[in-house]
Scaffold this motif. Structure first.
Motif, PDB file in Angstrom:
ATOM      1  N   PHE A   5       1.499  -6.286 -14.642  1.00 20.97           N
ATOM      2  CA  PHE A   5       2.319  -5.570 -13.664  1.00 20.97           C
ATOM      3  C   PHE A   5       1.460  -4.740 -12.720  1.00 20.97           C
ATOM      4  O   PHE A   5       1.701  -4.695 -11.503  1.00 20.97           O
ATOM      5  CB  PHE A   5       3.332  -4.677 -14.386  1.00 20.97           C
ATOM      6  N   GLY A   6       0.453  -4.068 -13.255  1.00 16.48           N
ATOM      7  CA  GLY A   6      -0.427  -3.258 -12.414  1.00 16.48           C
ATOM      8  C   GLY A   6      -1.226  -4.102 -11.440  1.00 16.48           C
ATOM      9  O   GLY A   6      -1.376  -3.739 -10.258  1.00 16.48           O
ATOM     10  N   VAL A   7      -1.745  -5.225 -11.912  1.00 17.15           N
ATOM     11  CA  VAL A   7      -2.550  -6.102 -11.049  1.00 17.15           C
ATOM     12  C   VAL A   7      -1.683  -6.721  -9.958  1.00 17.15           C
ATOM     13  O   VAL A   7      -2.075  -6.778  -8.786  1.00 17.15           O
ATOM     14  CB  VAL A   7      -3.239  -7.191 -11.900  1.00 17.15           C
ATOM     15  N   ILE A   8      -0.484  -7.197 -10.318  1.00 17.99           N
ATOM     16  CA  ILE A   8       0.414  -7.807  -9.318  1.00 17.99           C
ATOM     17  C   ILE A   8       0.808  -6.785  -8.259  1.00 17.99           C
ATOM     18  O   ILE A   8       0.828  -7.084  -7.053  1.00 17.99           O
ATOM     19  CB  ILE A   8       1.656  -8.392 -10.019  1.00 17.99           C
ATOM     20  N   ALA A   9       1.122  -5.560  -8.689  1.00 19.14           N
ATOM     21  CA  ALA A   9       1.497  -4.515  -7.730  1.00 19.14           C
ATOM     22  C   ALA A   9       0.336  -4.196  -6.792  1.00 19.14           C
ATOM     23  O   ALA A   9       0.523  -4.035  -5.573  1.00 19.14           O
ATOM     24  CB  ALA A   9       1.943  -3.261  -8.476  1.00 19.14           C
ATOM     25  N   ALA A  10      -0.889  -4.115  -7.346  1.00 25.12           N
ATOM     26  CA  ALA A  10      -2.056  -3.806  -6.511  1.00 25.12           C
ATOM     27  C   ALA A  10      -2.333  -4.947  -5.526  1.00 25.12           C
ATOM     28  O   ALA A  10      -2.675  -4.699  -4.352  1.00 25.12           O
ATOM     29  CB  ALA A  10      -3.272  -3.561  -7.401  1.00 25.12           C
ATOM     30  N   ILE A  11      -2.211  -6.177  -5.984  1.00 26.18           N
ATOM     31  CA  ILE A  11      -2.438  -7.330  -5.091  1.00 26.18           C
ATOM     32  C   ILE A  11      -1.410  -7.337  -3.956  1.00 26.18           C
ATOM     33  O   ILE A  11      -1.750  -7.586  -2.794  1.00 26.18           O
ATOM     34  CB  ILE A  11      -2.379  -8.648  -5.884  1.00 26.18           C
ATOM     35  N   TYR A  12      -0.171  -7.039  -4.289  1.00 30.67           N
ATOM     36  CA  TYR A  12       0.848  -7.010  -3.235  1.00 30.67           C
ATOM     37  C   TYR A  12       0.539  -5.915  -2.214  1.00 30.67           C
ATOM     38  O   TYR A  12       0.578  -6.157  -0.998  1.00 30.67           O
ATOM     39  CB  TYR A  12       2.227  -6.766  -3.844  1.00 30.67           C
ATOM     40  N   LEU A  13       0.219  -4.709  -2.692  1.00 32.90           N
ATOM     41  CA  LEU A  13      -0.027  -3.595  -1.774  1.00 32.90           C
ATOM     42  C   LEU A  13      -1.249  -3.844  -0.898  1.00 32.90           C
ATOM     43  O   LEU A  13      -1.266  -3.478   0.282  1.00 32.90           O
ATOM     44  CB  LEU A  13      -0.208  -2.293  -2.568  1.00 32.90           C
ATOM     45  N   HIS A  14      -2.283  -4.474  -1.464  1.00 29.12           N
ATOM     46  CA  HIS A  14      -3.531  -4.621  -0.719  1.00 29.12           C
ATOM     47  C   HIS A  14      -3.601  -5.917   0.072  1.00 29.12           C
ATOM     48  O   HIS A  14      -4.187  -5.945   1.167  1.00 29.12           O
ATOM     49  CB  HIS A  14      -4.722  -4.546  -1.674  1.00 29.12           C
ATOM     50  N   GLU A  15      -3.033  -6.990  -0.451  1.00 25.08           N
ATOM     51  CA  GLU A  15      -3.229  -8.298   0.160  1.00 25.08           C
ATOM     52  C   GLU A  15      -2.032  -8.772   0.983  1.00 25.08           C
ATOM     53  O   GLU A  15      -2.210  -9.548   1.934  1.00 25.08           O
ATOM     54  CB  GLU A  15      -3.526  -9.339  -0.932  1.00 25.08           C
ATOM     55  N   TYR A  16      -0.832  -8.356   0.640  1.00 21.83           N
ATOM     56  CA  TYR A  16       0.355  -8.905   1.280  1.00 21.83           C
ATOM     57  C   TYR A  16       1.148  -7.881   2.091  1.00 21.83           C
ATOM     58  O   TYR A  16       1.711  -8.229   3.133  1.00 21.83           O
ATOM     59  CB  TYR A  16       1.282  -9.532   0.230  1.00 21.83           C
ATOM     60  N   ALA A  17       1.242  -6.636   1.608  1.00 21.76           N
ATOM     61  CA  ALA A  17       2.084  -5.650   2.283  1.00 21.76           C
ATOM     62  C   ALA A  17       1.505  -5.268   3.642  1.00 21.76           C
ATOM     63  O   ALA A  17       0.291  -5.099   3.786  1.00 21.76           O
ATOM     64  CB  ALA A  17       2.214  -4.396   1.405  1.00 21.76           C
TER      65      ALA A  17
END
Length: 549
Positions: free
Chosen positions: A318-330
């Motif tokens: 969950f932490g990794v997916i949230a970080a990837i979304y915030l940094h790579e997609y958002a």
């Protein structure tokens, strides 16, 4: 001097000094905890005292010196205590552990040095560690095996018989917990199965006959195992030892209640070292007893490690997916900024608030809903609608989630954009670039976040008191009954064990060394988990180092 200050060297030295002092303070604290905890396992000498009471009568005390302190003589004389001609400014008093709880009013007794008429350390004084009523001190007068008094080396006979009795007790405990426990578990499953069929309207005569036949088979097997259990317990009660205590009375101690026997006054240094290591091993592997003031802490160690590992399995993806979304997609906009601020603020929320949230949402709402949907036959008794190890792990996963997110984001931001662009230029999709290039390069940062999360989760106590931890858990969350991992069960935790022993214990003096020993063990467990994670992180760093070039 002016140039020296302008160069910044003083601040470097001040920083180095502050770091050094912090390290010294931490190491000093750990050494103090280790010393106060580990000294409990060292076989102390047993003394025999002739003590004069205030009425002038003498009495005999046998025990270990547990503690000592100096008290102003004037304070004692003002209280009307006769110091018997003592004219020094301070007087020493000793805290003596006398044991023998069933025959002596106090397990511990303070004795002034002015009241001690005689103190000696005679050979042959024995300490018996028992399953209940604490230690027993006295002289071994005789050993009785199957009703026959033995002759010769009584200590050797006693060691042999205690080992025999211990093996029988272990065998009885294994039979009761494993085989008989498995039958009881199947009985409960049959009860729930019958209730489930009844609720569905499918409880016909054939189903009742099948369930009753299975119960009869289990009952027959249960009676056979029960007879074996009673036979083993009868054999364990066969032998006894006769001890002369400090009252001069002869006392019979059944060996099925004796866990260990030692004569520390007759031991040399090597024997004491071996006994010391043996006691530490028992502390780590045994179950607690006597309201957690004696015995070991294995269930608490298991519960702590099991809950932390379960939390790590939950929080990492969950932490990794949230970080990837915030940094790579958002997209870089106000919503993303609000999300980052929310993540940072979550890290500052008091842990007890997470416990209240876990109790209200996970236990009552989510757990209650699971019970209504999947376990209606067990109602009104809750299955998942009560605090347990799963809800504890989820609560701590939310608590440590910000740490993993921030650490992973920092790792992702350190990866050059040229790496992503090169991968995309070669025809890889964004998902393939993330999975094969970006995430492996960021894995050391992910492990760093996990290390910080584990360190915090292992030491948290306040939220766990609401969502799963208990003073004593009769069963571990892992056993031989399907589905083997019982995430609905409550568990013991080293942090809560420290609180319980230190502040809720009925015998404060006896529990004090265990507080330090358990605290040192908790620090050791956290260090062990961190070292494991650091080793994995270093391995990943070396493995993917070539990608950075």
């Amino acid at each position: 001097m002016n140039n020296w200050f302008k160069s910044g060297s003083p601040w470097i030295w001040m920083t180095a000094g502050a770091v050094s002092m912090s390290l010294i303070a931490v190491l000093g604290l750990l050494l103090m905890i280790a010393w106060k905890g580990l000294v409990y396992f060292w076989p102390s000498s047993i003394y025999q005292y002739e003590v004069m009471q205030q009425d002038g009568a003498n009495t005999t005390l046998i025990g270990e010196i547990y503690d000592s302190e100096s008290i102003p003589s004037k304070r004692l004389t003002d209280q009307g205590i006769d110091l018997r001609g003592h004219n020094k400014e301070f007087v020493t008093r000793y805290l003596i552990k006398t044991g023998n709880r069933e025959y002596v009013d106090l397990d511990f007794r303070w004795v002034l040095e002015t009241d001690i008429v005689k103190r000696e350390k005679p050979a042959g004084l024995a300490l018996f560690e028992r399953t209940k009523n604490g230690n027993f001190y006295g002289y071994v007068e005789n050993v009785v095996e199957d009703g026959n008094p033995l002759k010769g080396d009584l200590a050797e006979h006693l060691d042999r018989l205690i080992e025999r009795t211990s093996d029988l007790n272990d065998k009885a405990m294994e039979l009761q917990n494993d085989e008989i426990g498995s039958i009881n578990y199947q009985f409960e499953n049959l009860r729930l199965e019958r209730r489930a069929l009844e609720l569905k309207g499918k409880l016909d005569a054939a189903a009742i006959e099948r369930i009753e036949q299975h119960k009869a088979e289990l009952q027959t097997e249960y009676h056979v195992l029960e007879k074996q259990l009673f036979d083993i317990r009868t054999q364990a009660k066969r032998d006894k030892v006769i001890v002369r205590d400090m009252r001069g009375e002869l006392v019979e101690l059944p060996l099925n209640q004796v866990l260990d026997f030692v004569q520390p006054n007759d031991m040399n240094f090597v024997n004491k070292v071996f006994h010391f290591l043996h006691q530490i091993g028992k502390f780590v592997t045994d179950d607690p007893r006597e309201a957690n003031t004696e015995g070991g802490v294995f269930p608490a160690i298991f519960g702590t490690v099991f809950m932390v590992m379960l939390m790590a399995v939950i929080v990492t993806p969950f932490g990794v997916i949230a970080a990837i979304y915030l940094h790579e997609y958002a997209r870089k906009g106000p919503i993303t900024k609000i999300l980052r601020i929310a993540v940072i603020n979550l890290a500052g929320v008091p842990s007890i608030v997470y416990g209240v949230f876990g109790l209200g949402f996970f236990v009552y709402i989510l757990g209650g809903s699971i019970d209504e949907l999947f376990y209606p036959e067990a109602l009104p008794g809750p299955t998942f609608g009560t605090p347990g190890v799963l809800w504890s792990a989820l609560t701590l996963a939310i608590l440590t989630l910000p740490v993993v997110i921030v650490s992973t984001e920092e790792g992702l931001s350190r990866i050059p954009s040229s790496v992503r662009q090169g991968s995309l230029a070669l025809g890889a999709t964004k998902a393939e670039t993330l999975w094969r290039i970006v995430i492996p390069m960021a894995s050391p940062a992910i492990m760093t976040g996990l290390i910080l999360a584990v360190a915090r989760a292992a030491g948290e106590v306040a939220p766990l008191m609401l969502v799963g931890v208990v003073k004593s858990a009769p069963m571990l969350p892992l056993d031989g009954n399907f589905p083997f991992f019982h995430l609905d069960r409550k568990f013991m935790h080293l942090g809560f064990h420290i609180y319980d022993v230190g502040f809720q214990s009925p015998n404060v003096e006896a529990a004090r060394p265990l507080v330090f020993a358990t605290a040192f063990l908790l620090v050791t467990v956290i260090i062990g988990l961190n070292i494991t994670a650091i080793g994995i992180r270093n391995h990943l760093r070396e493995k993917f180092r070539s990608l950075e070039h």
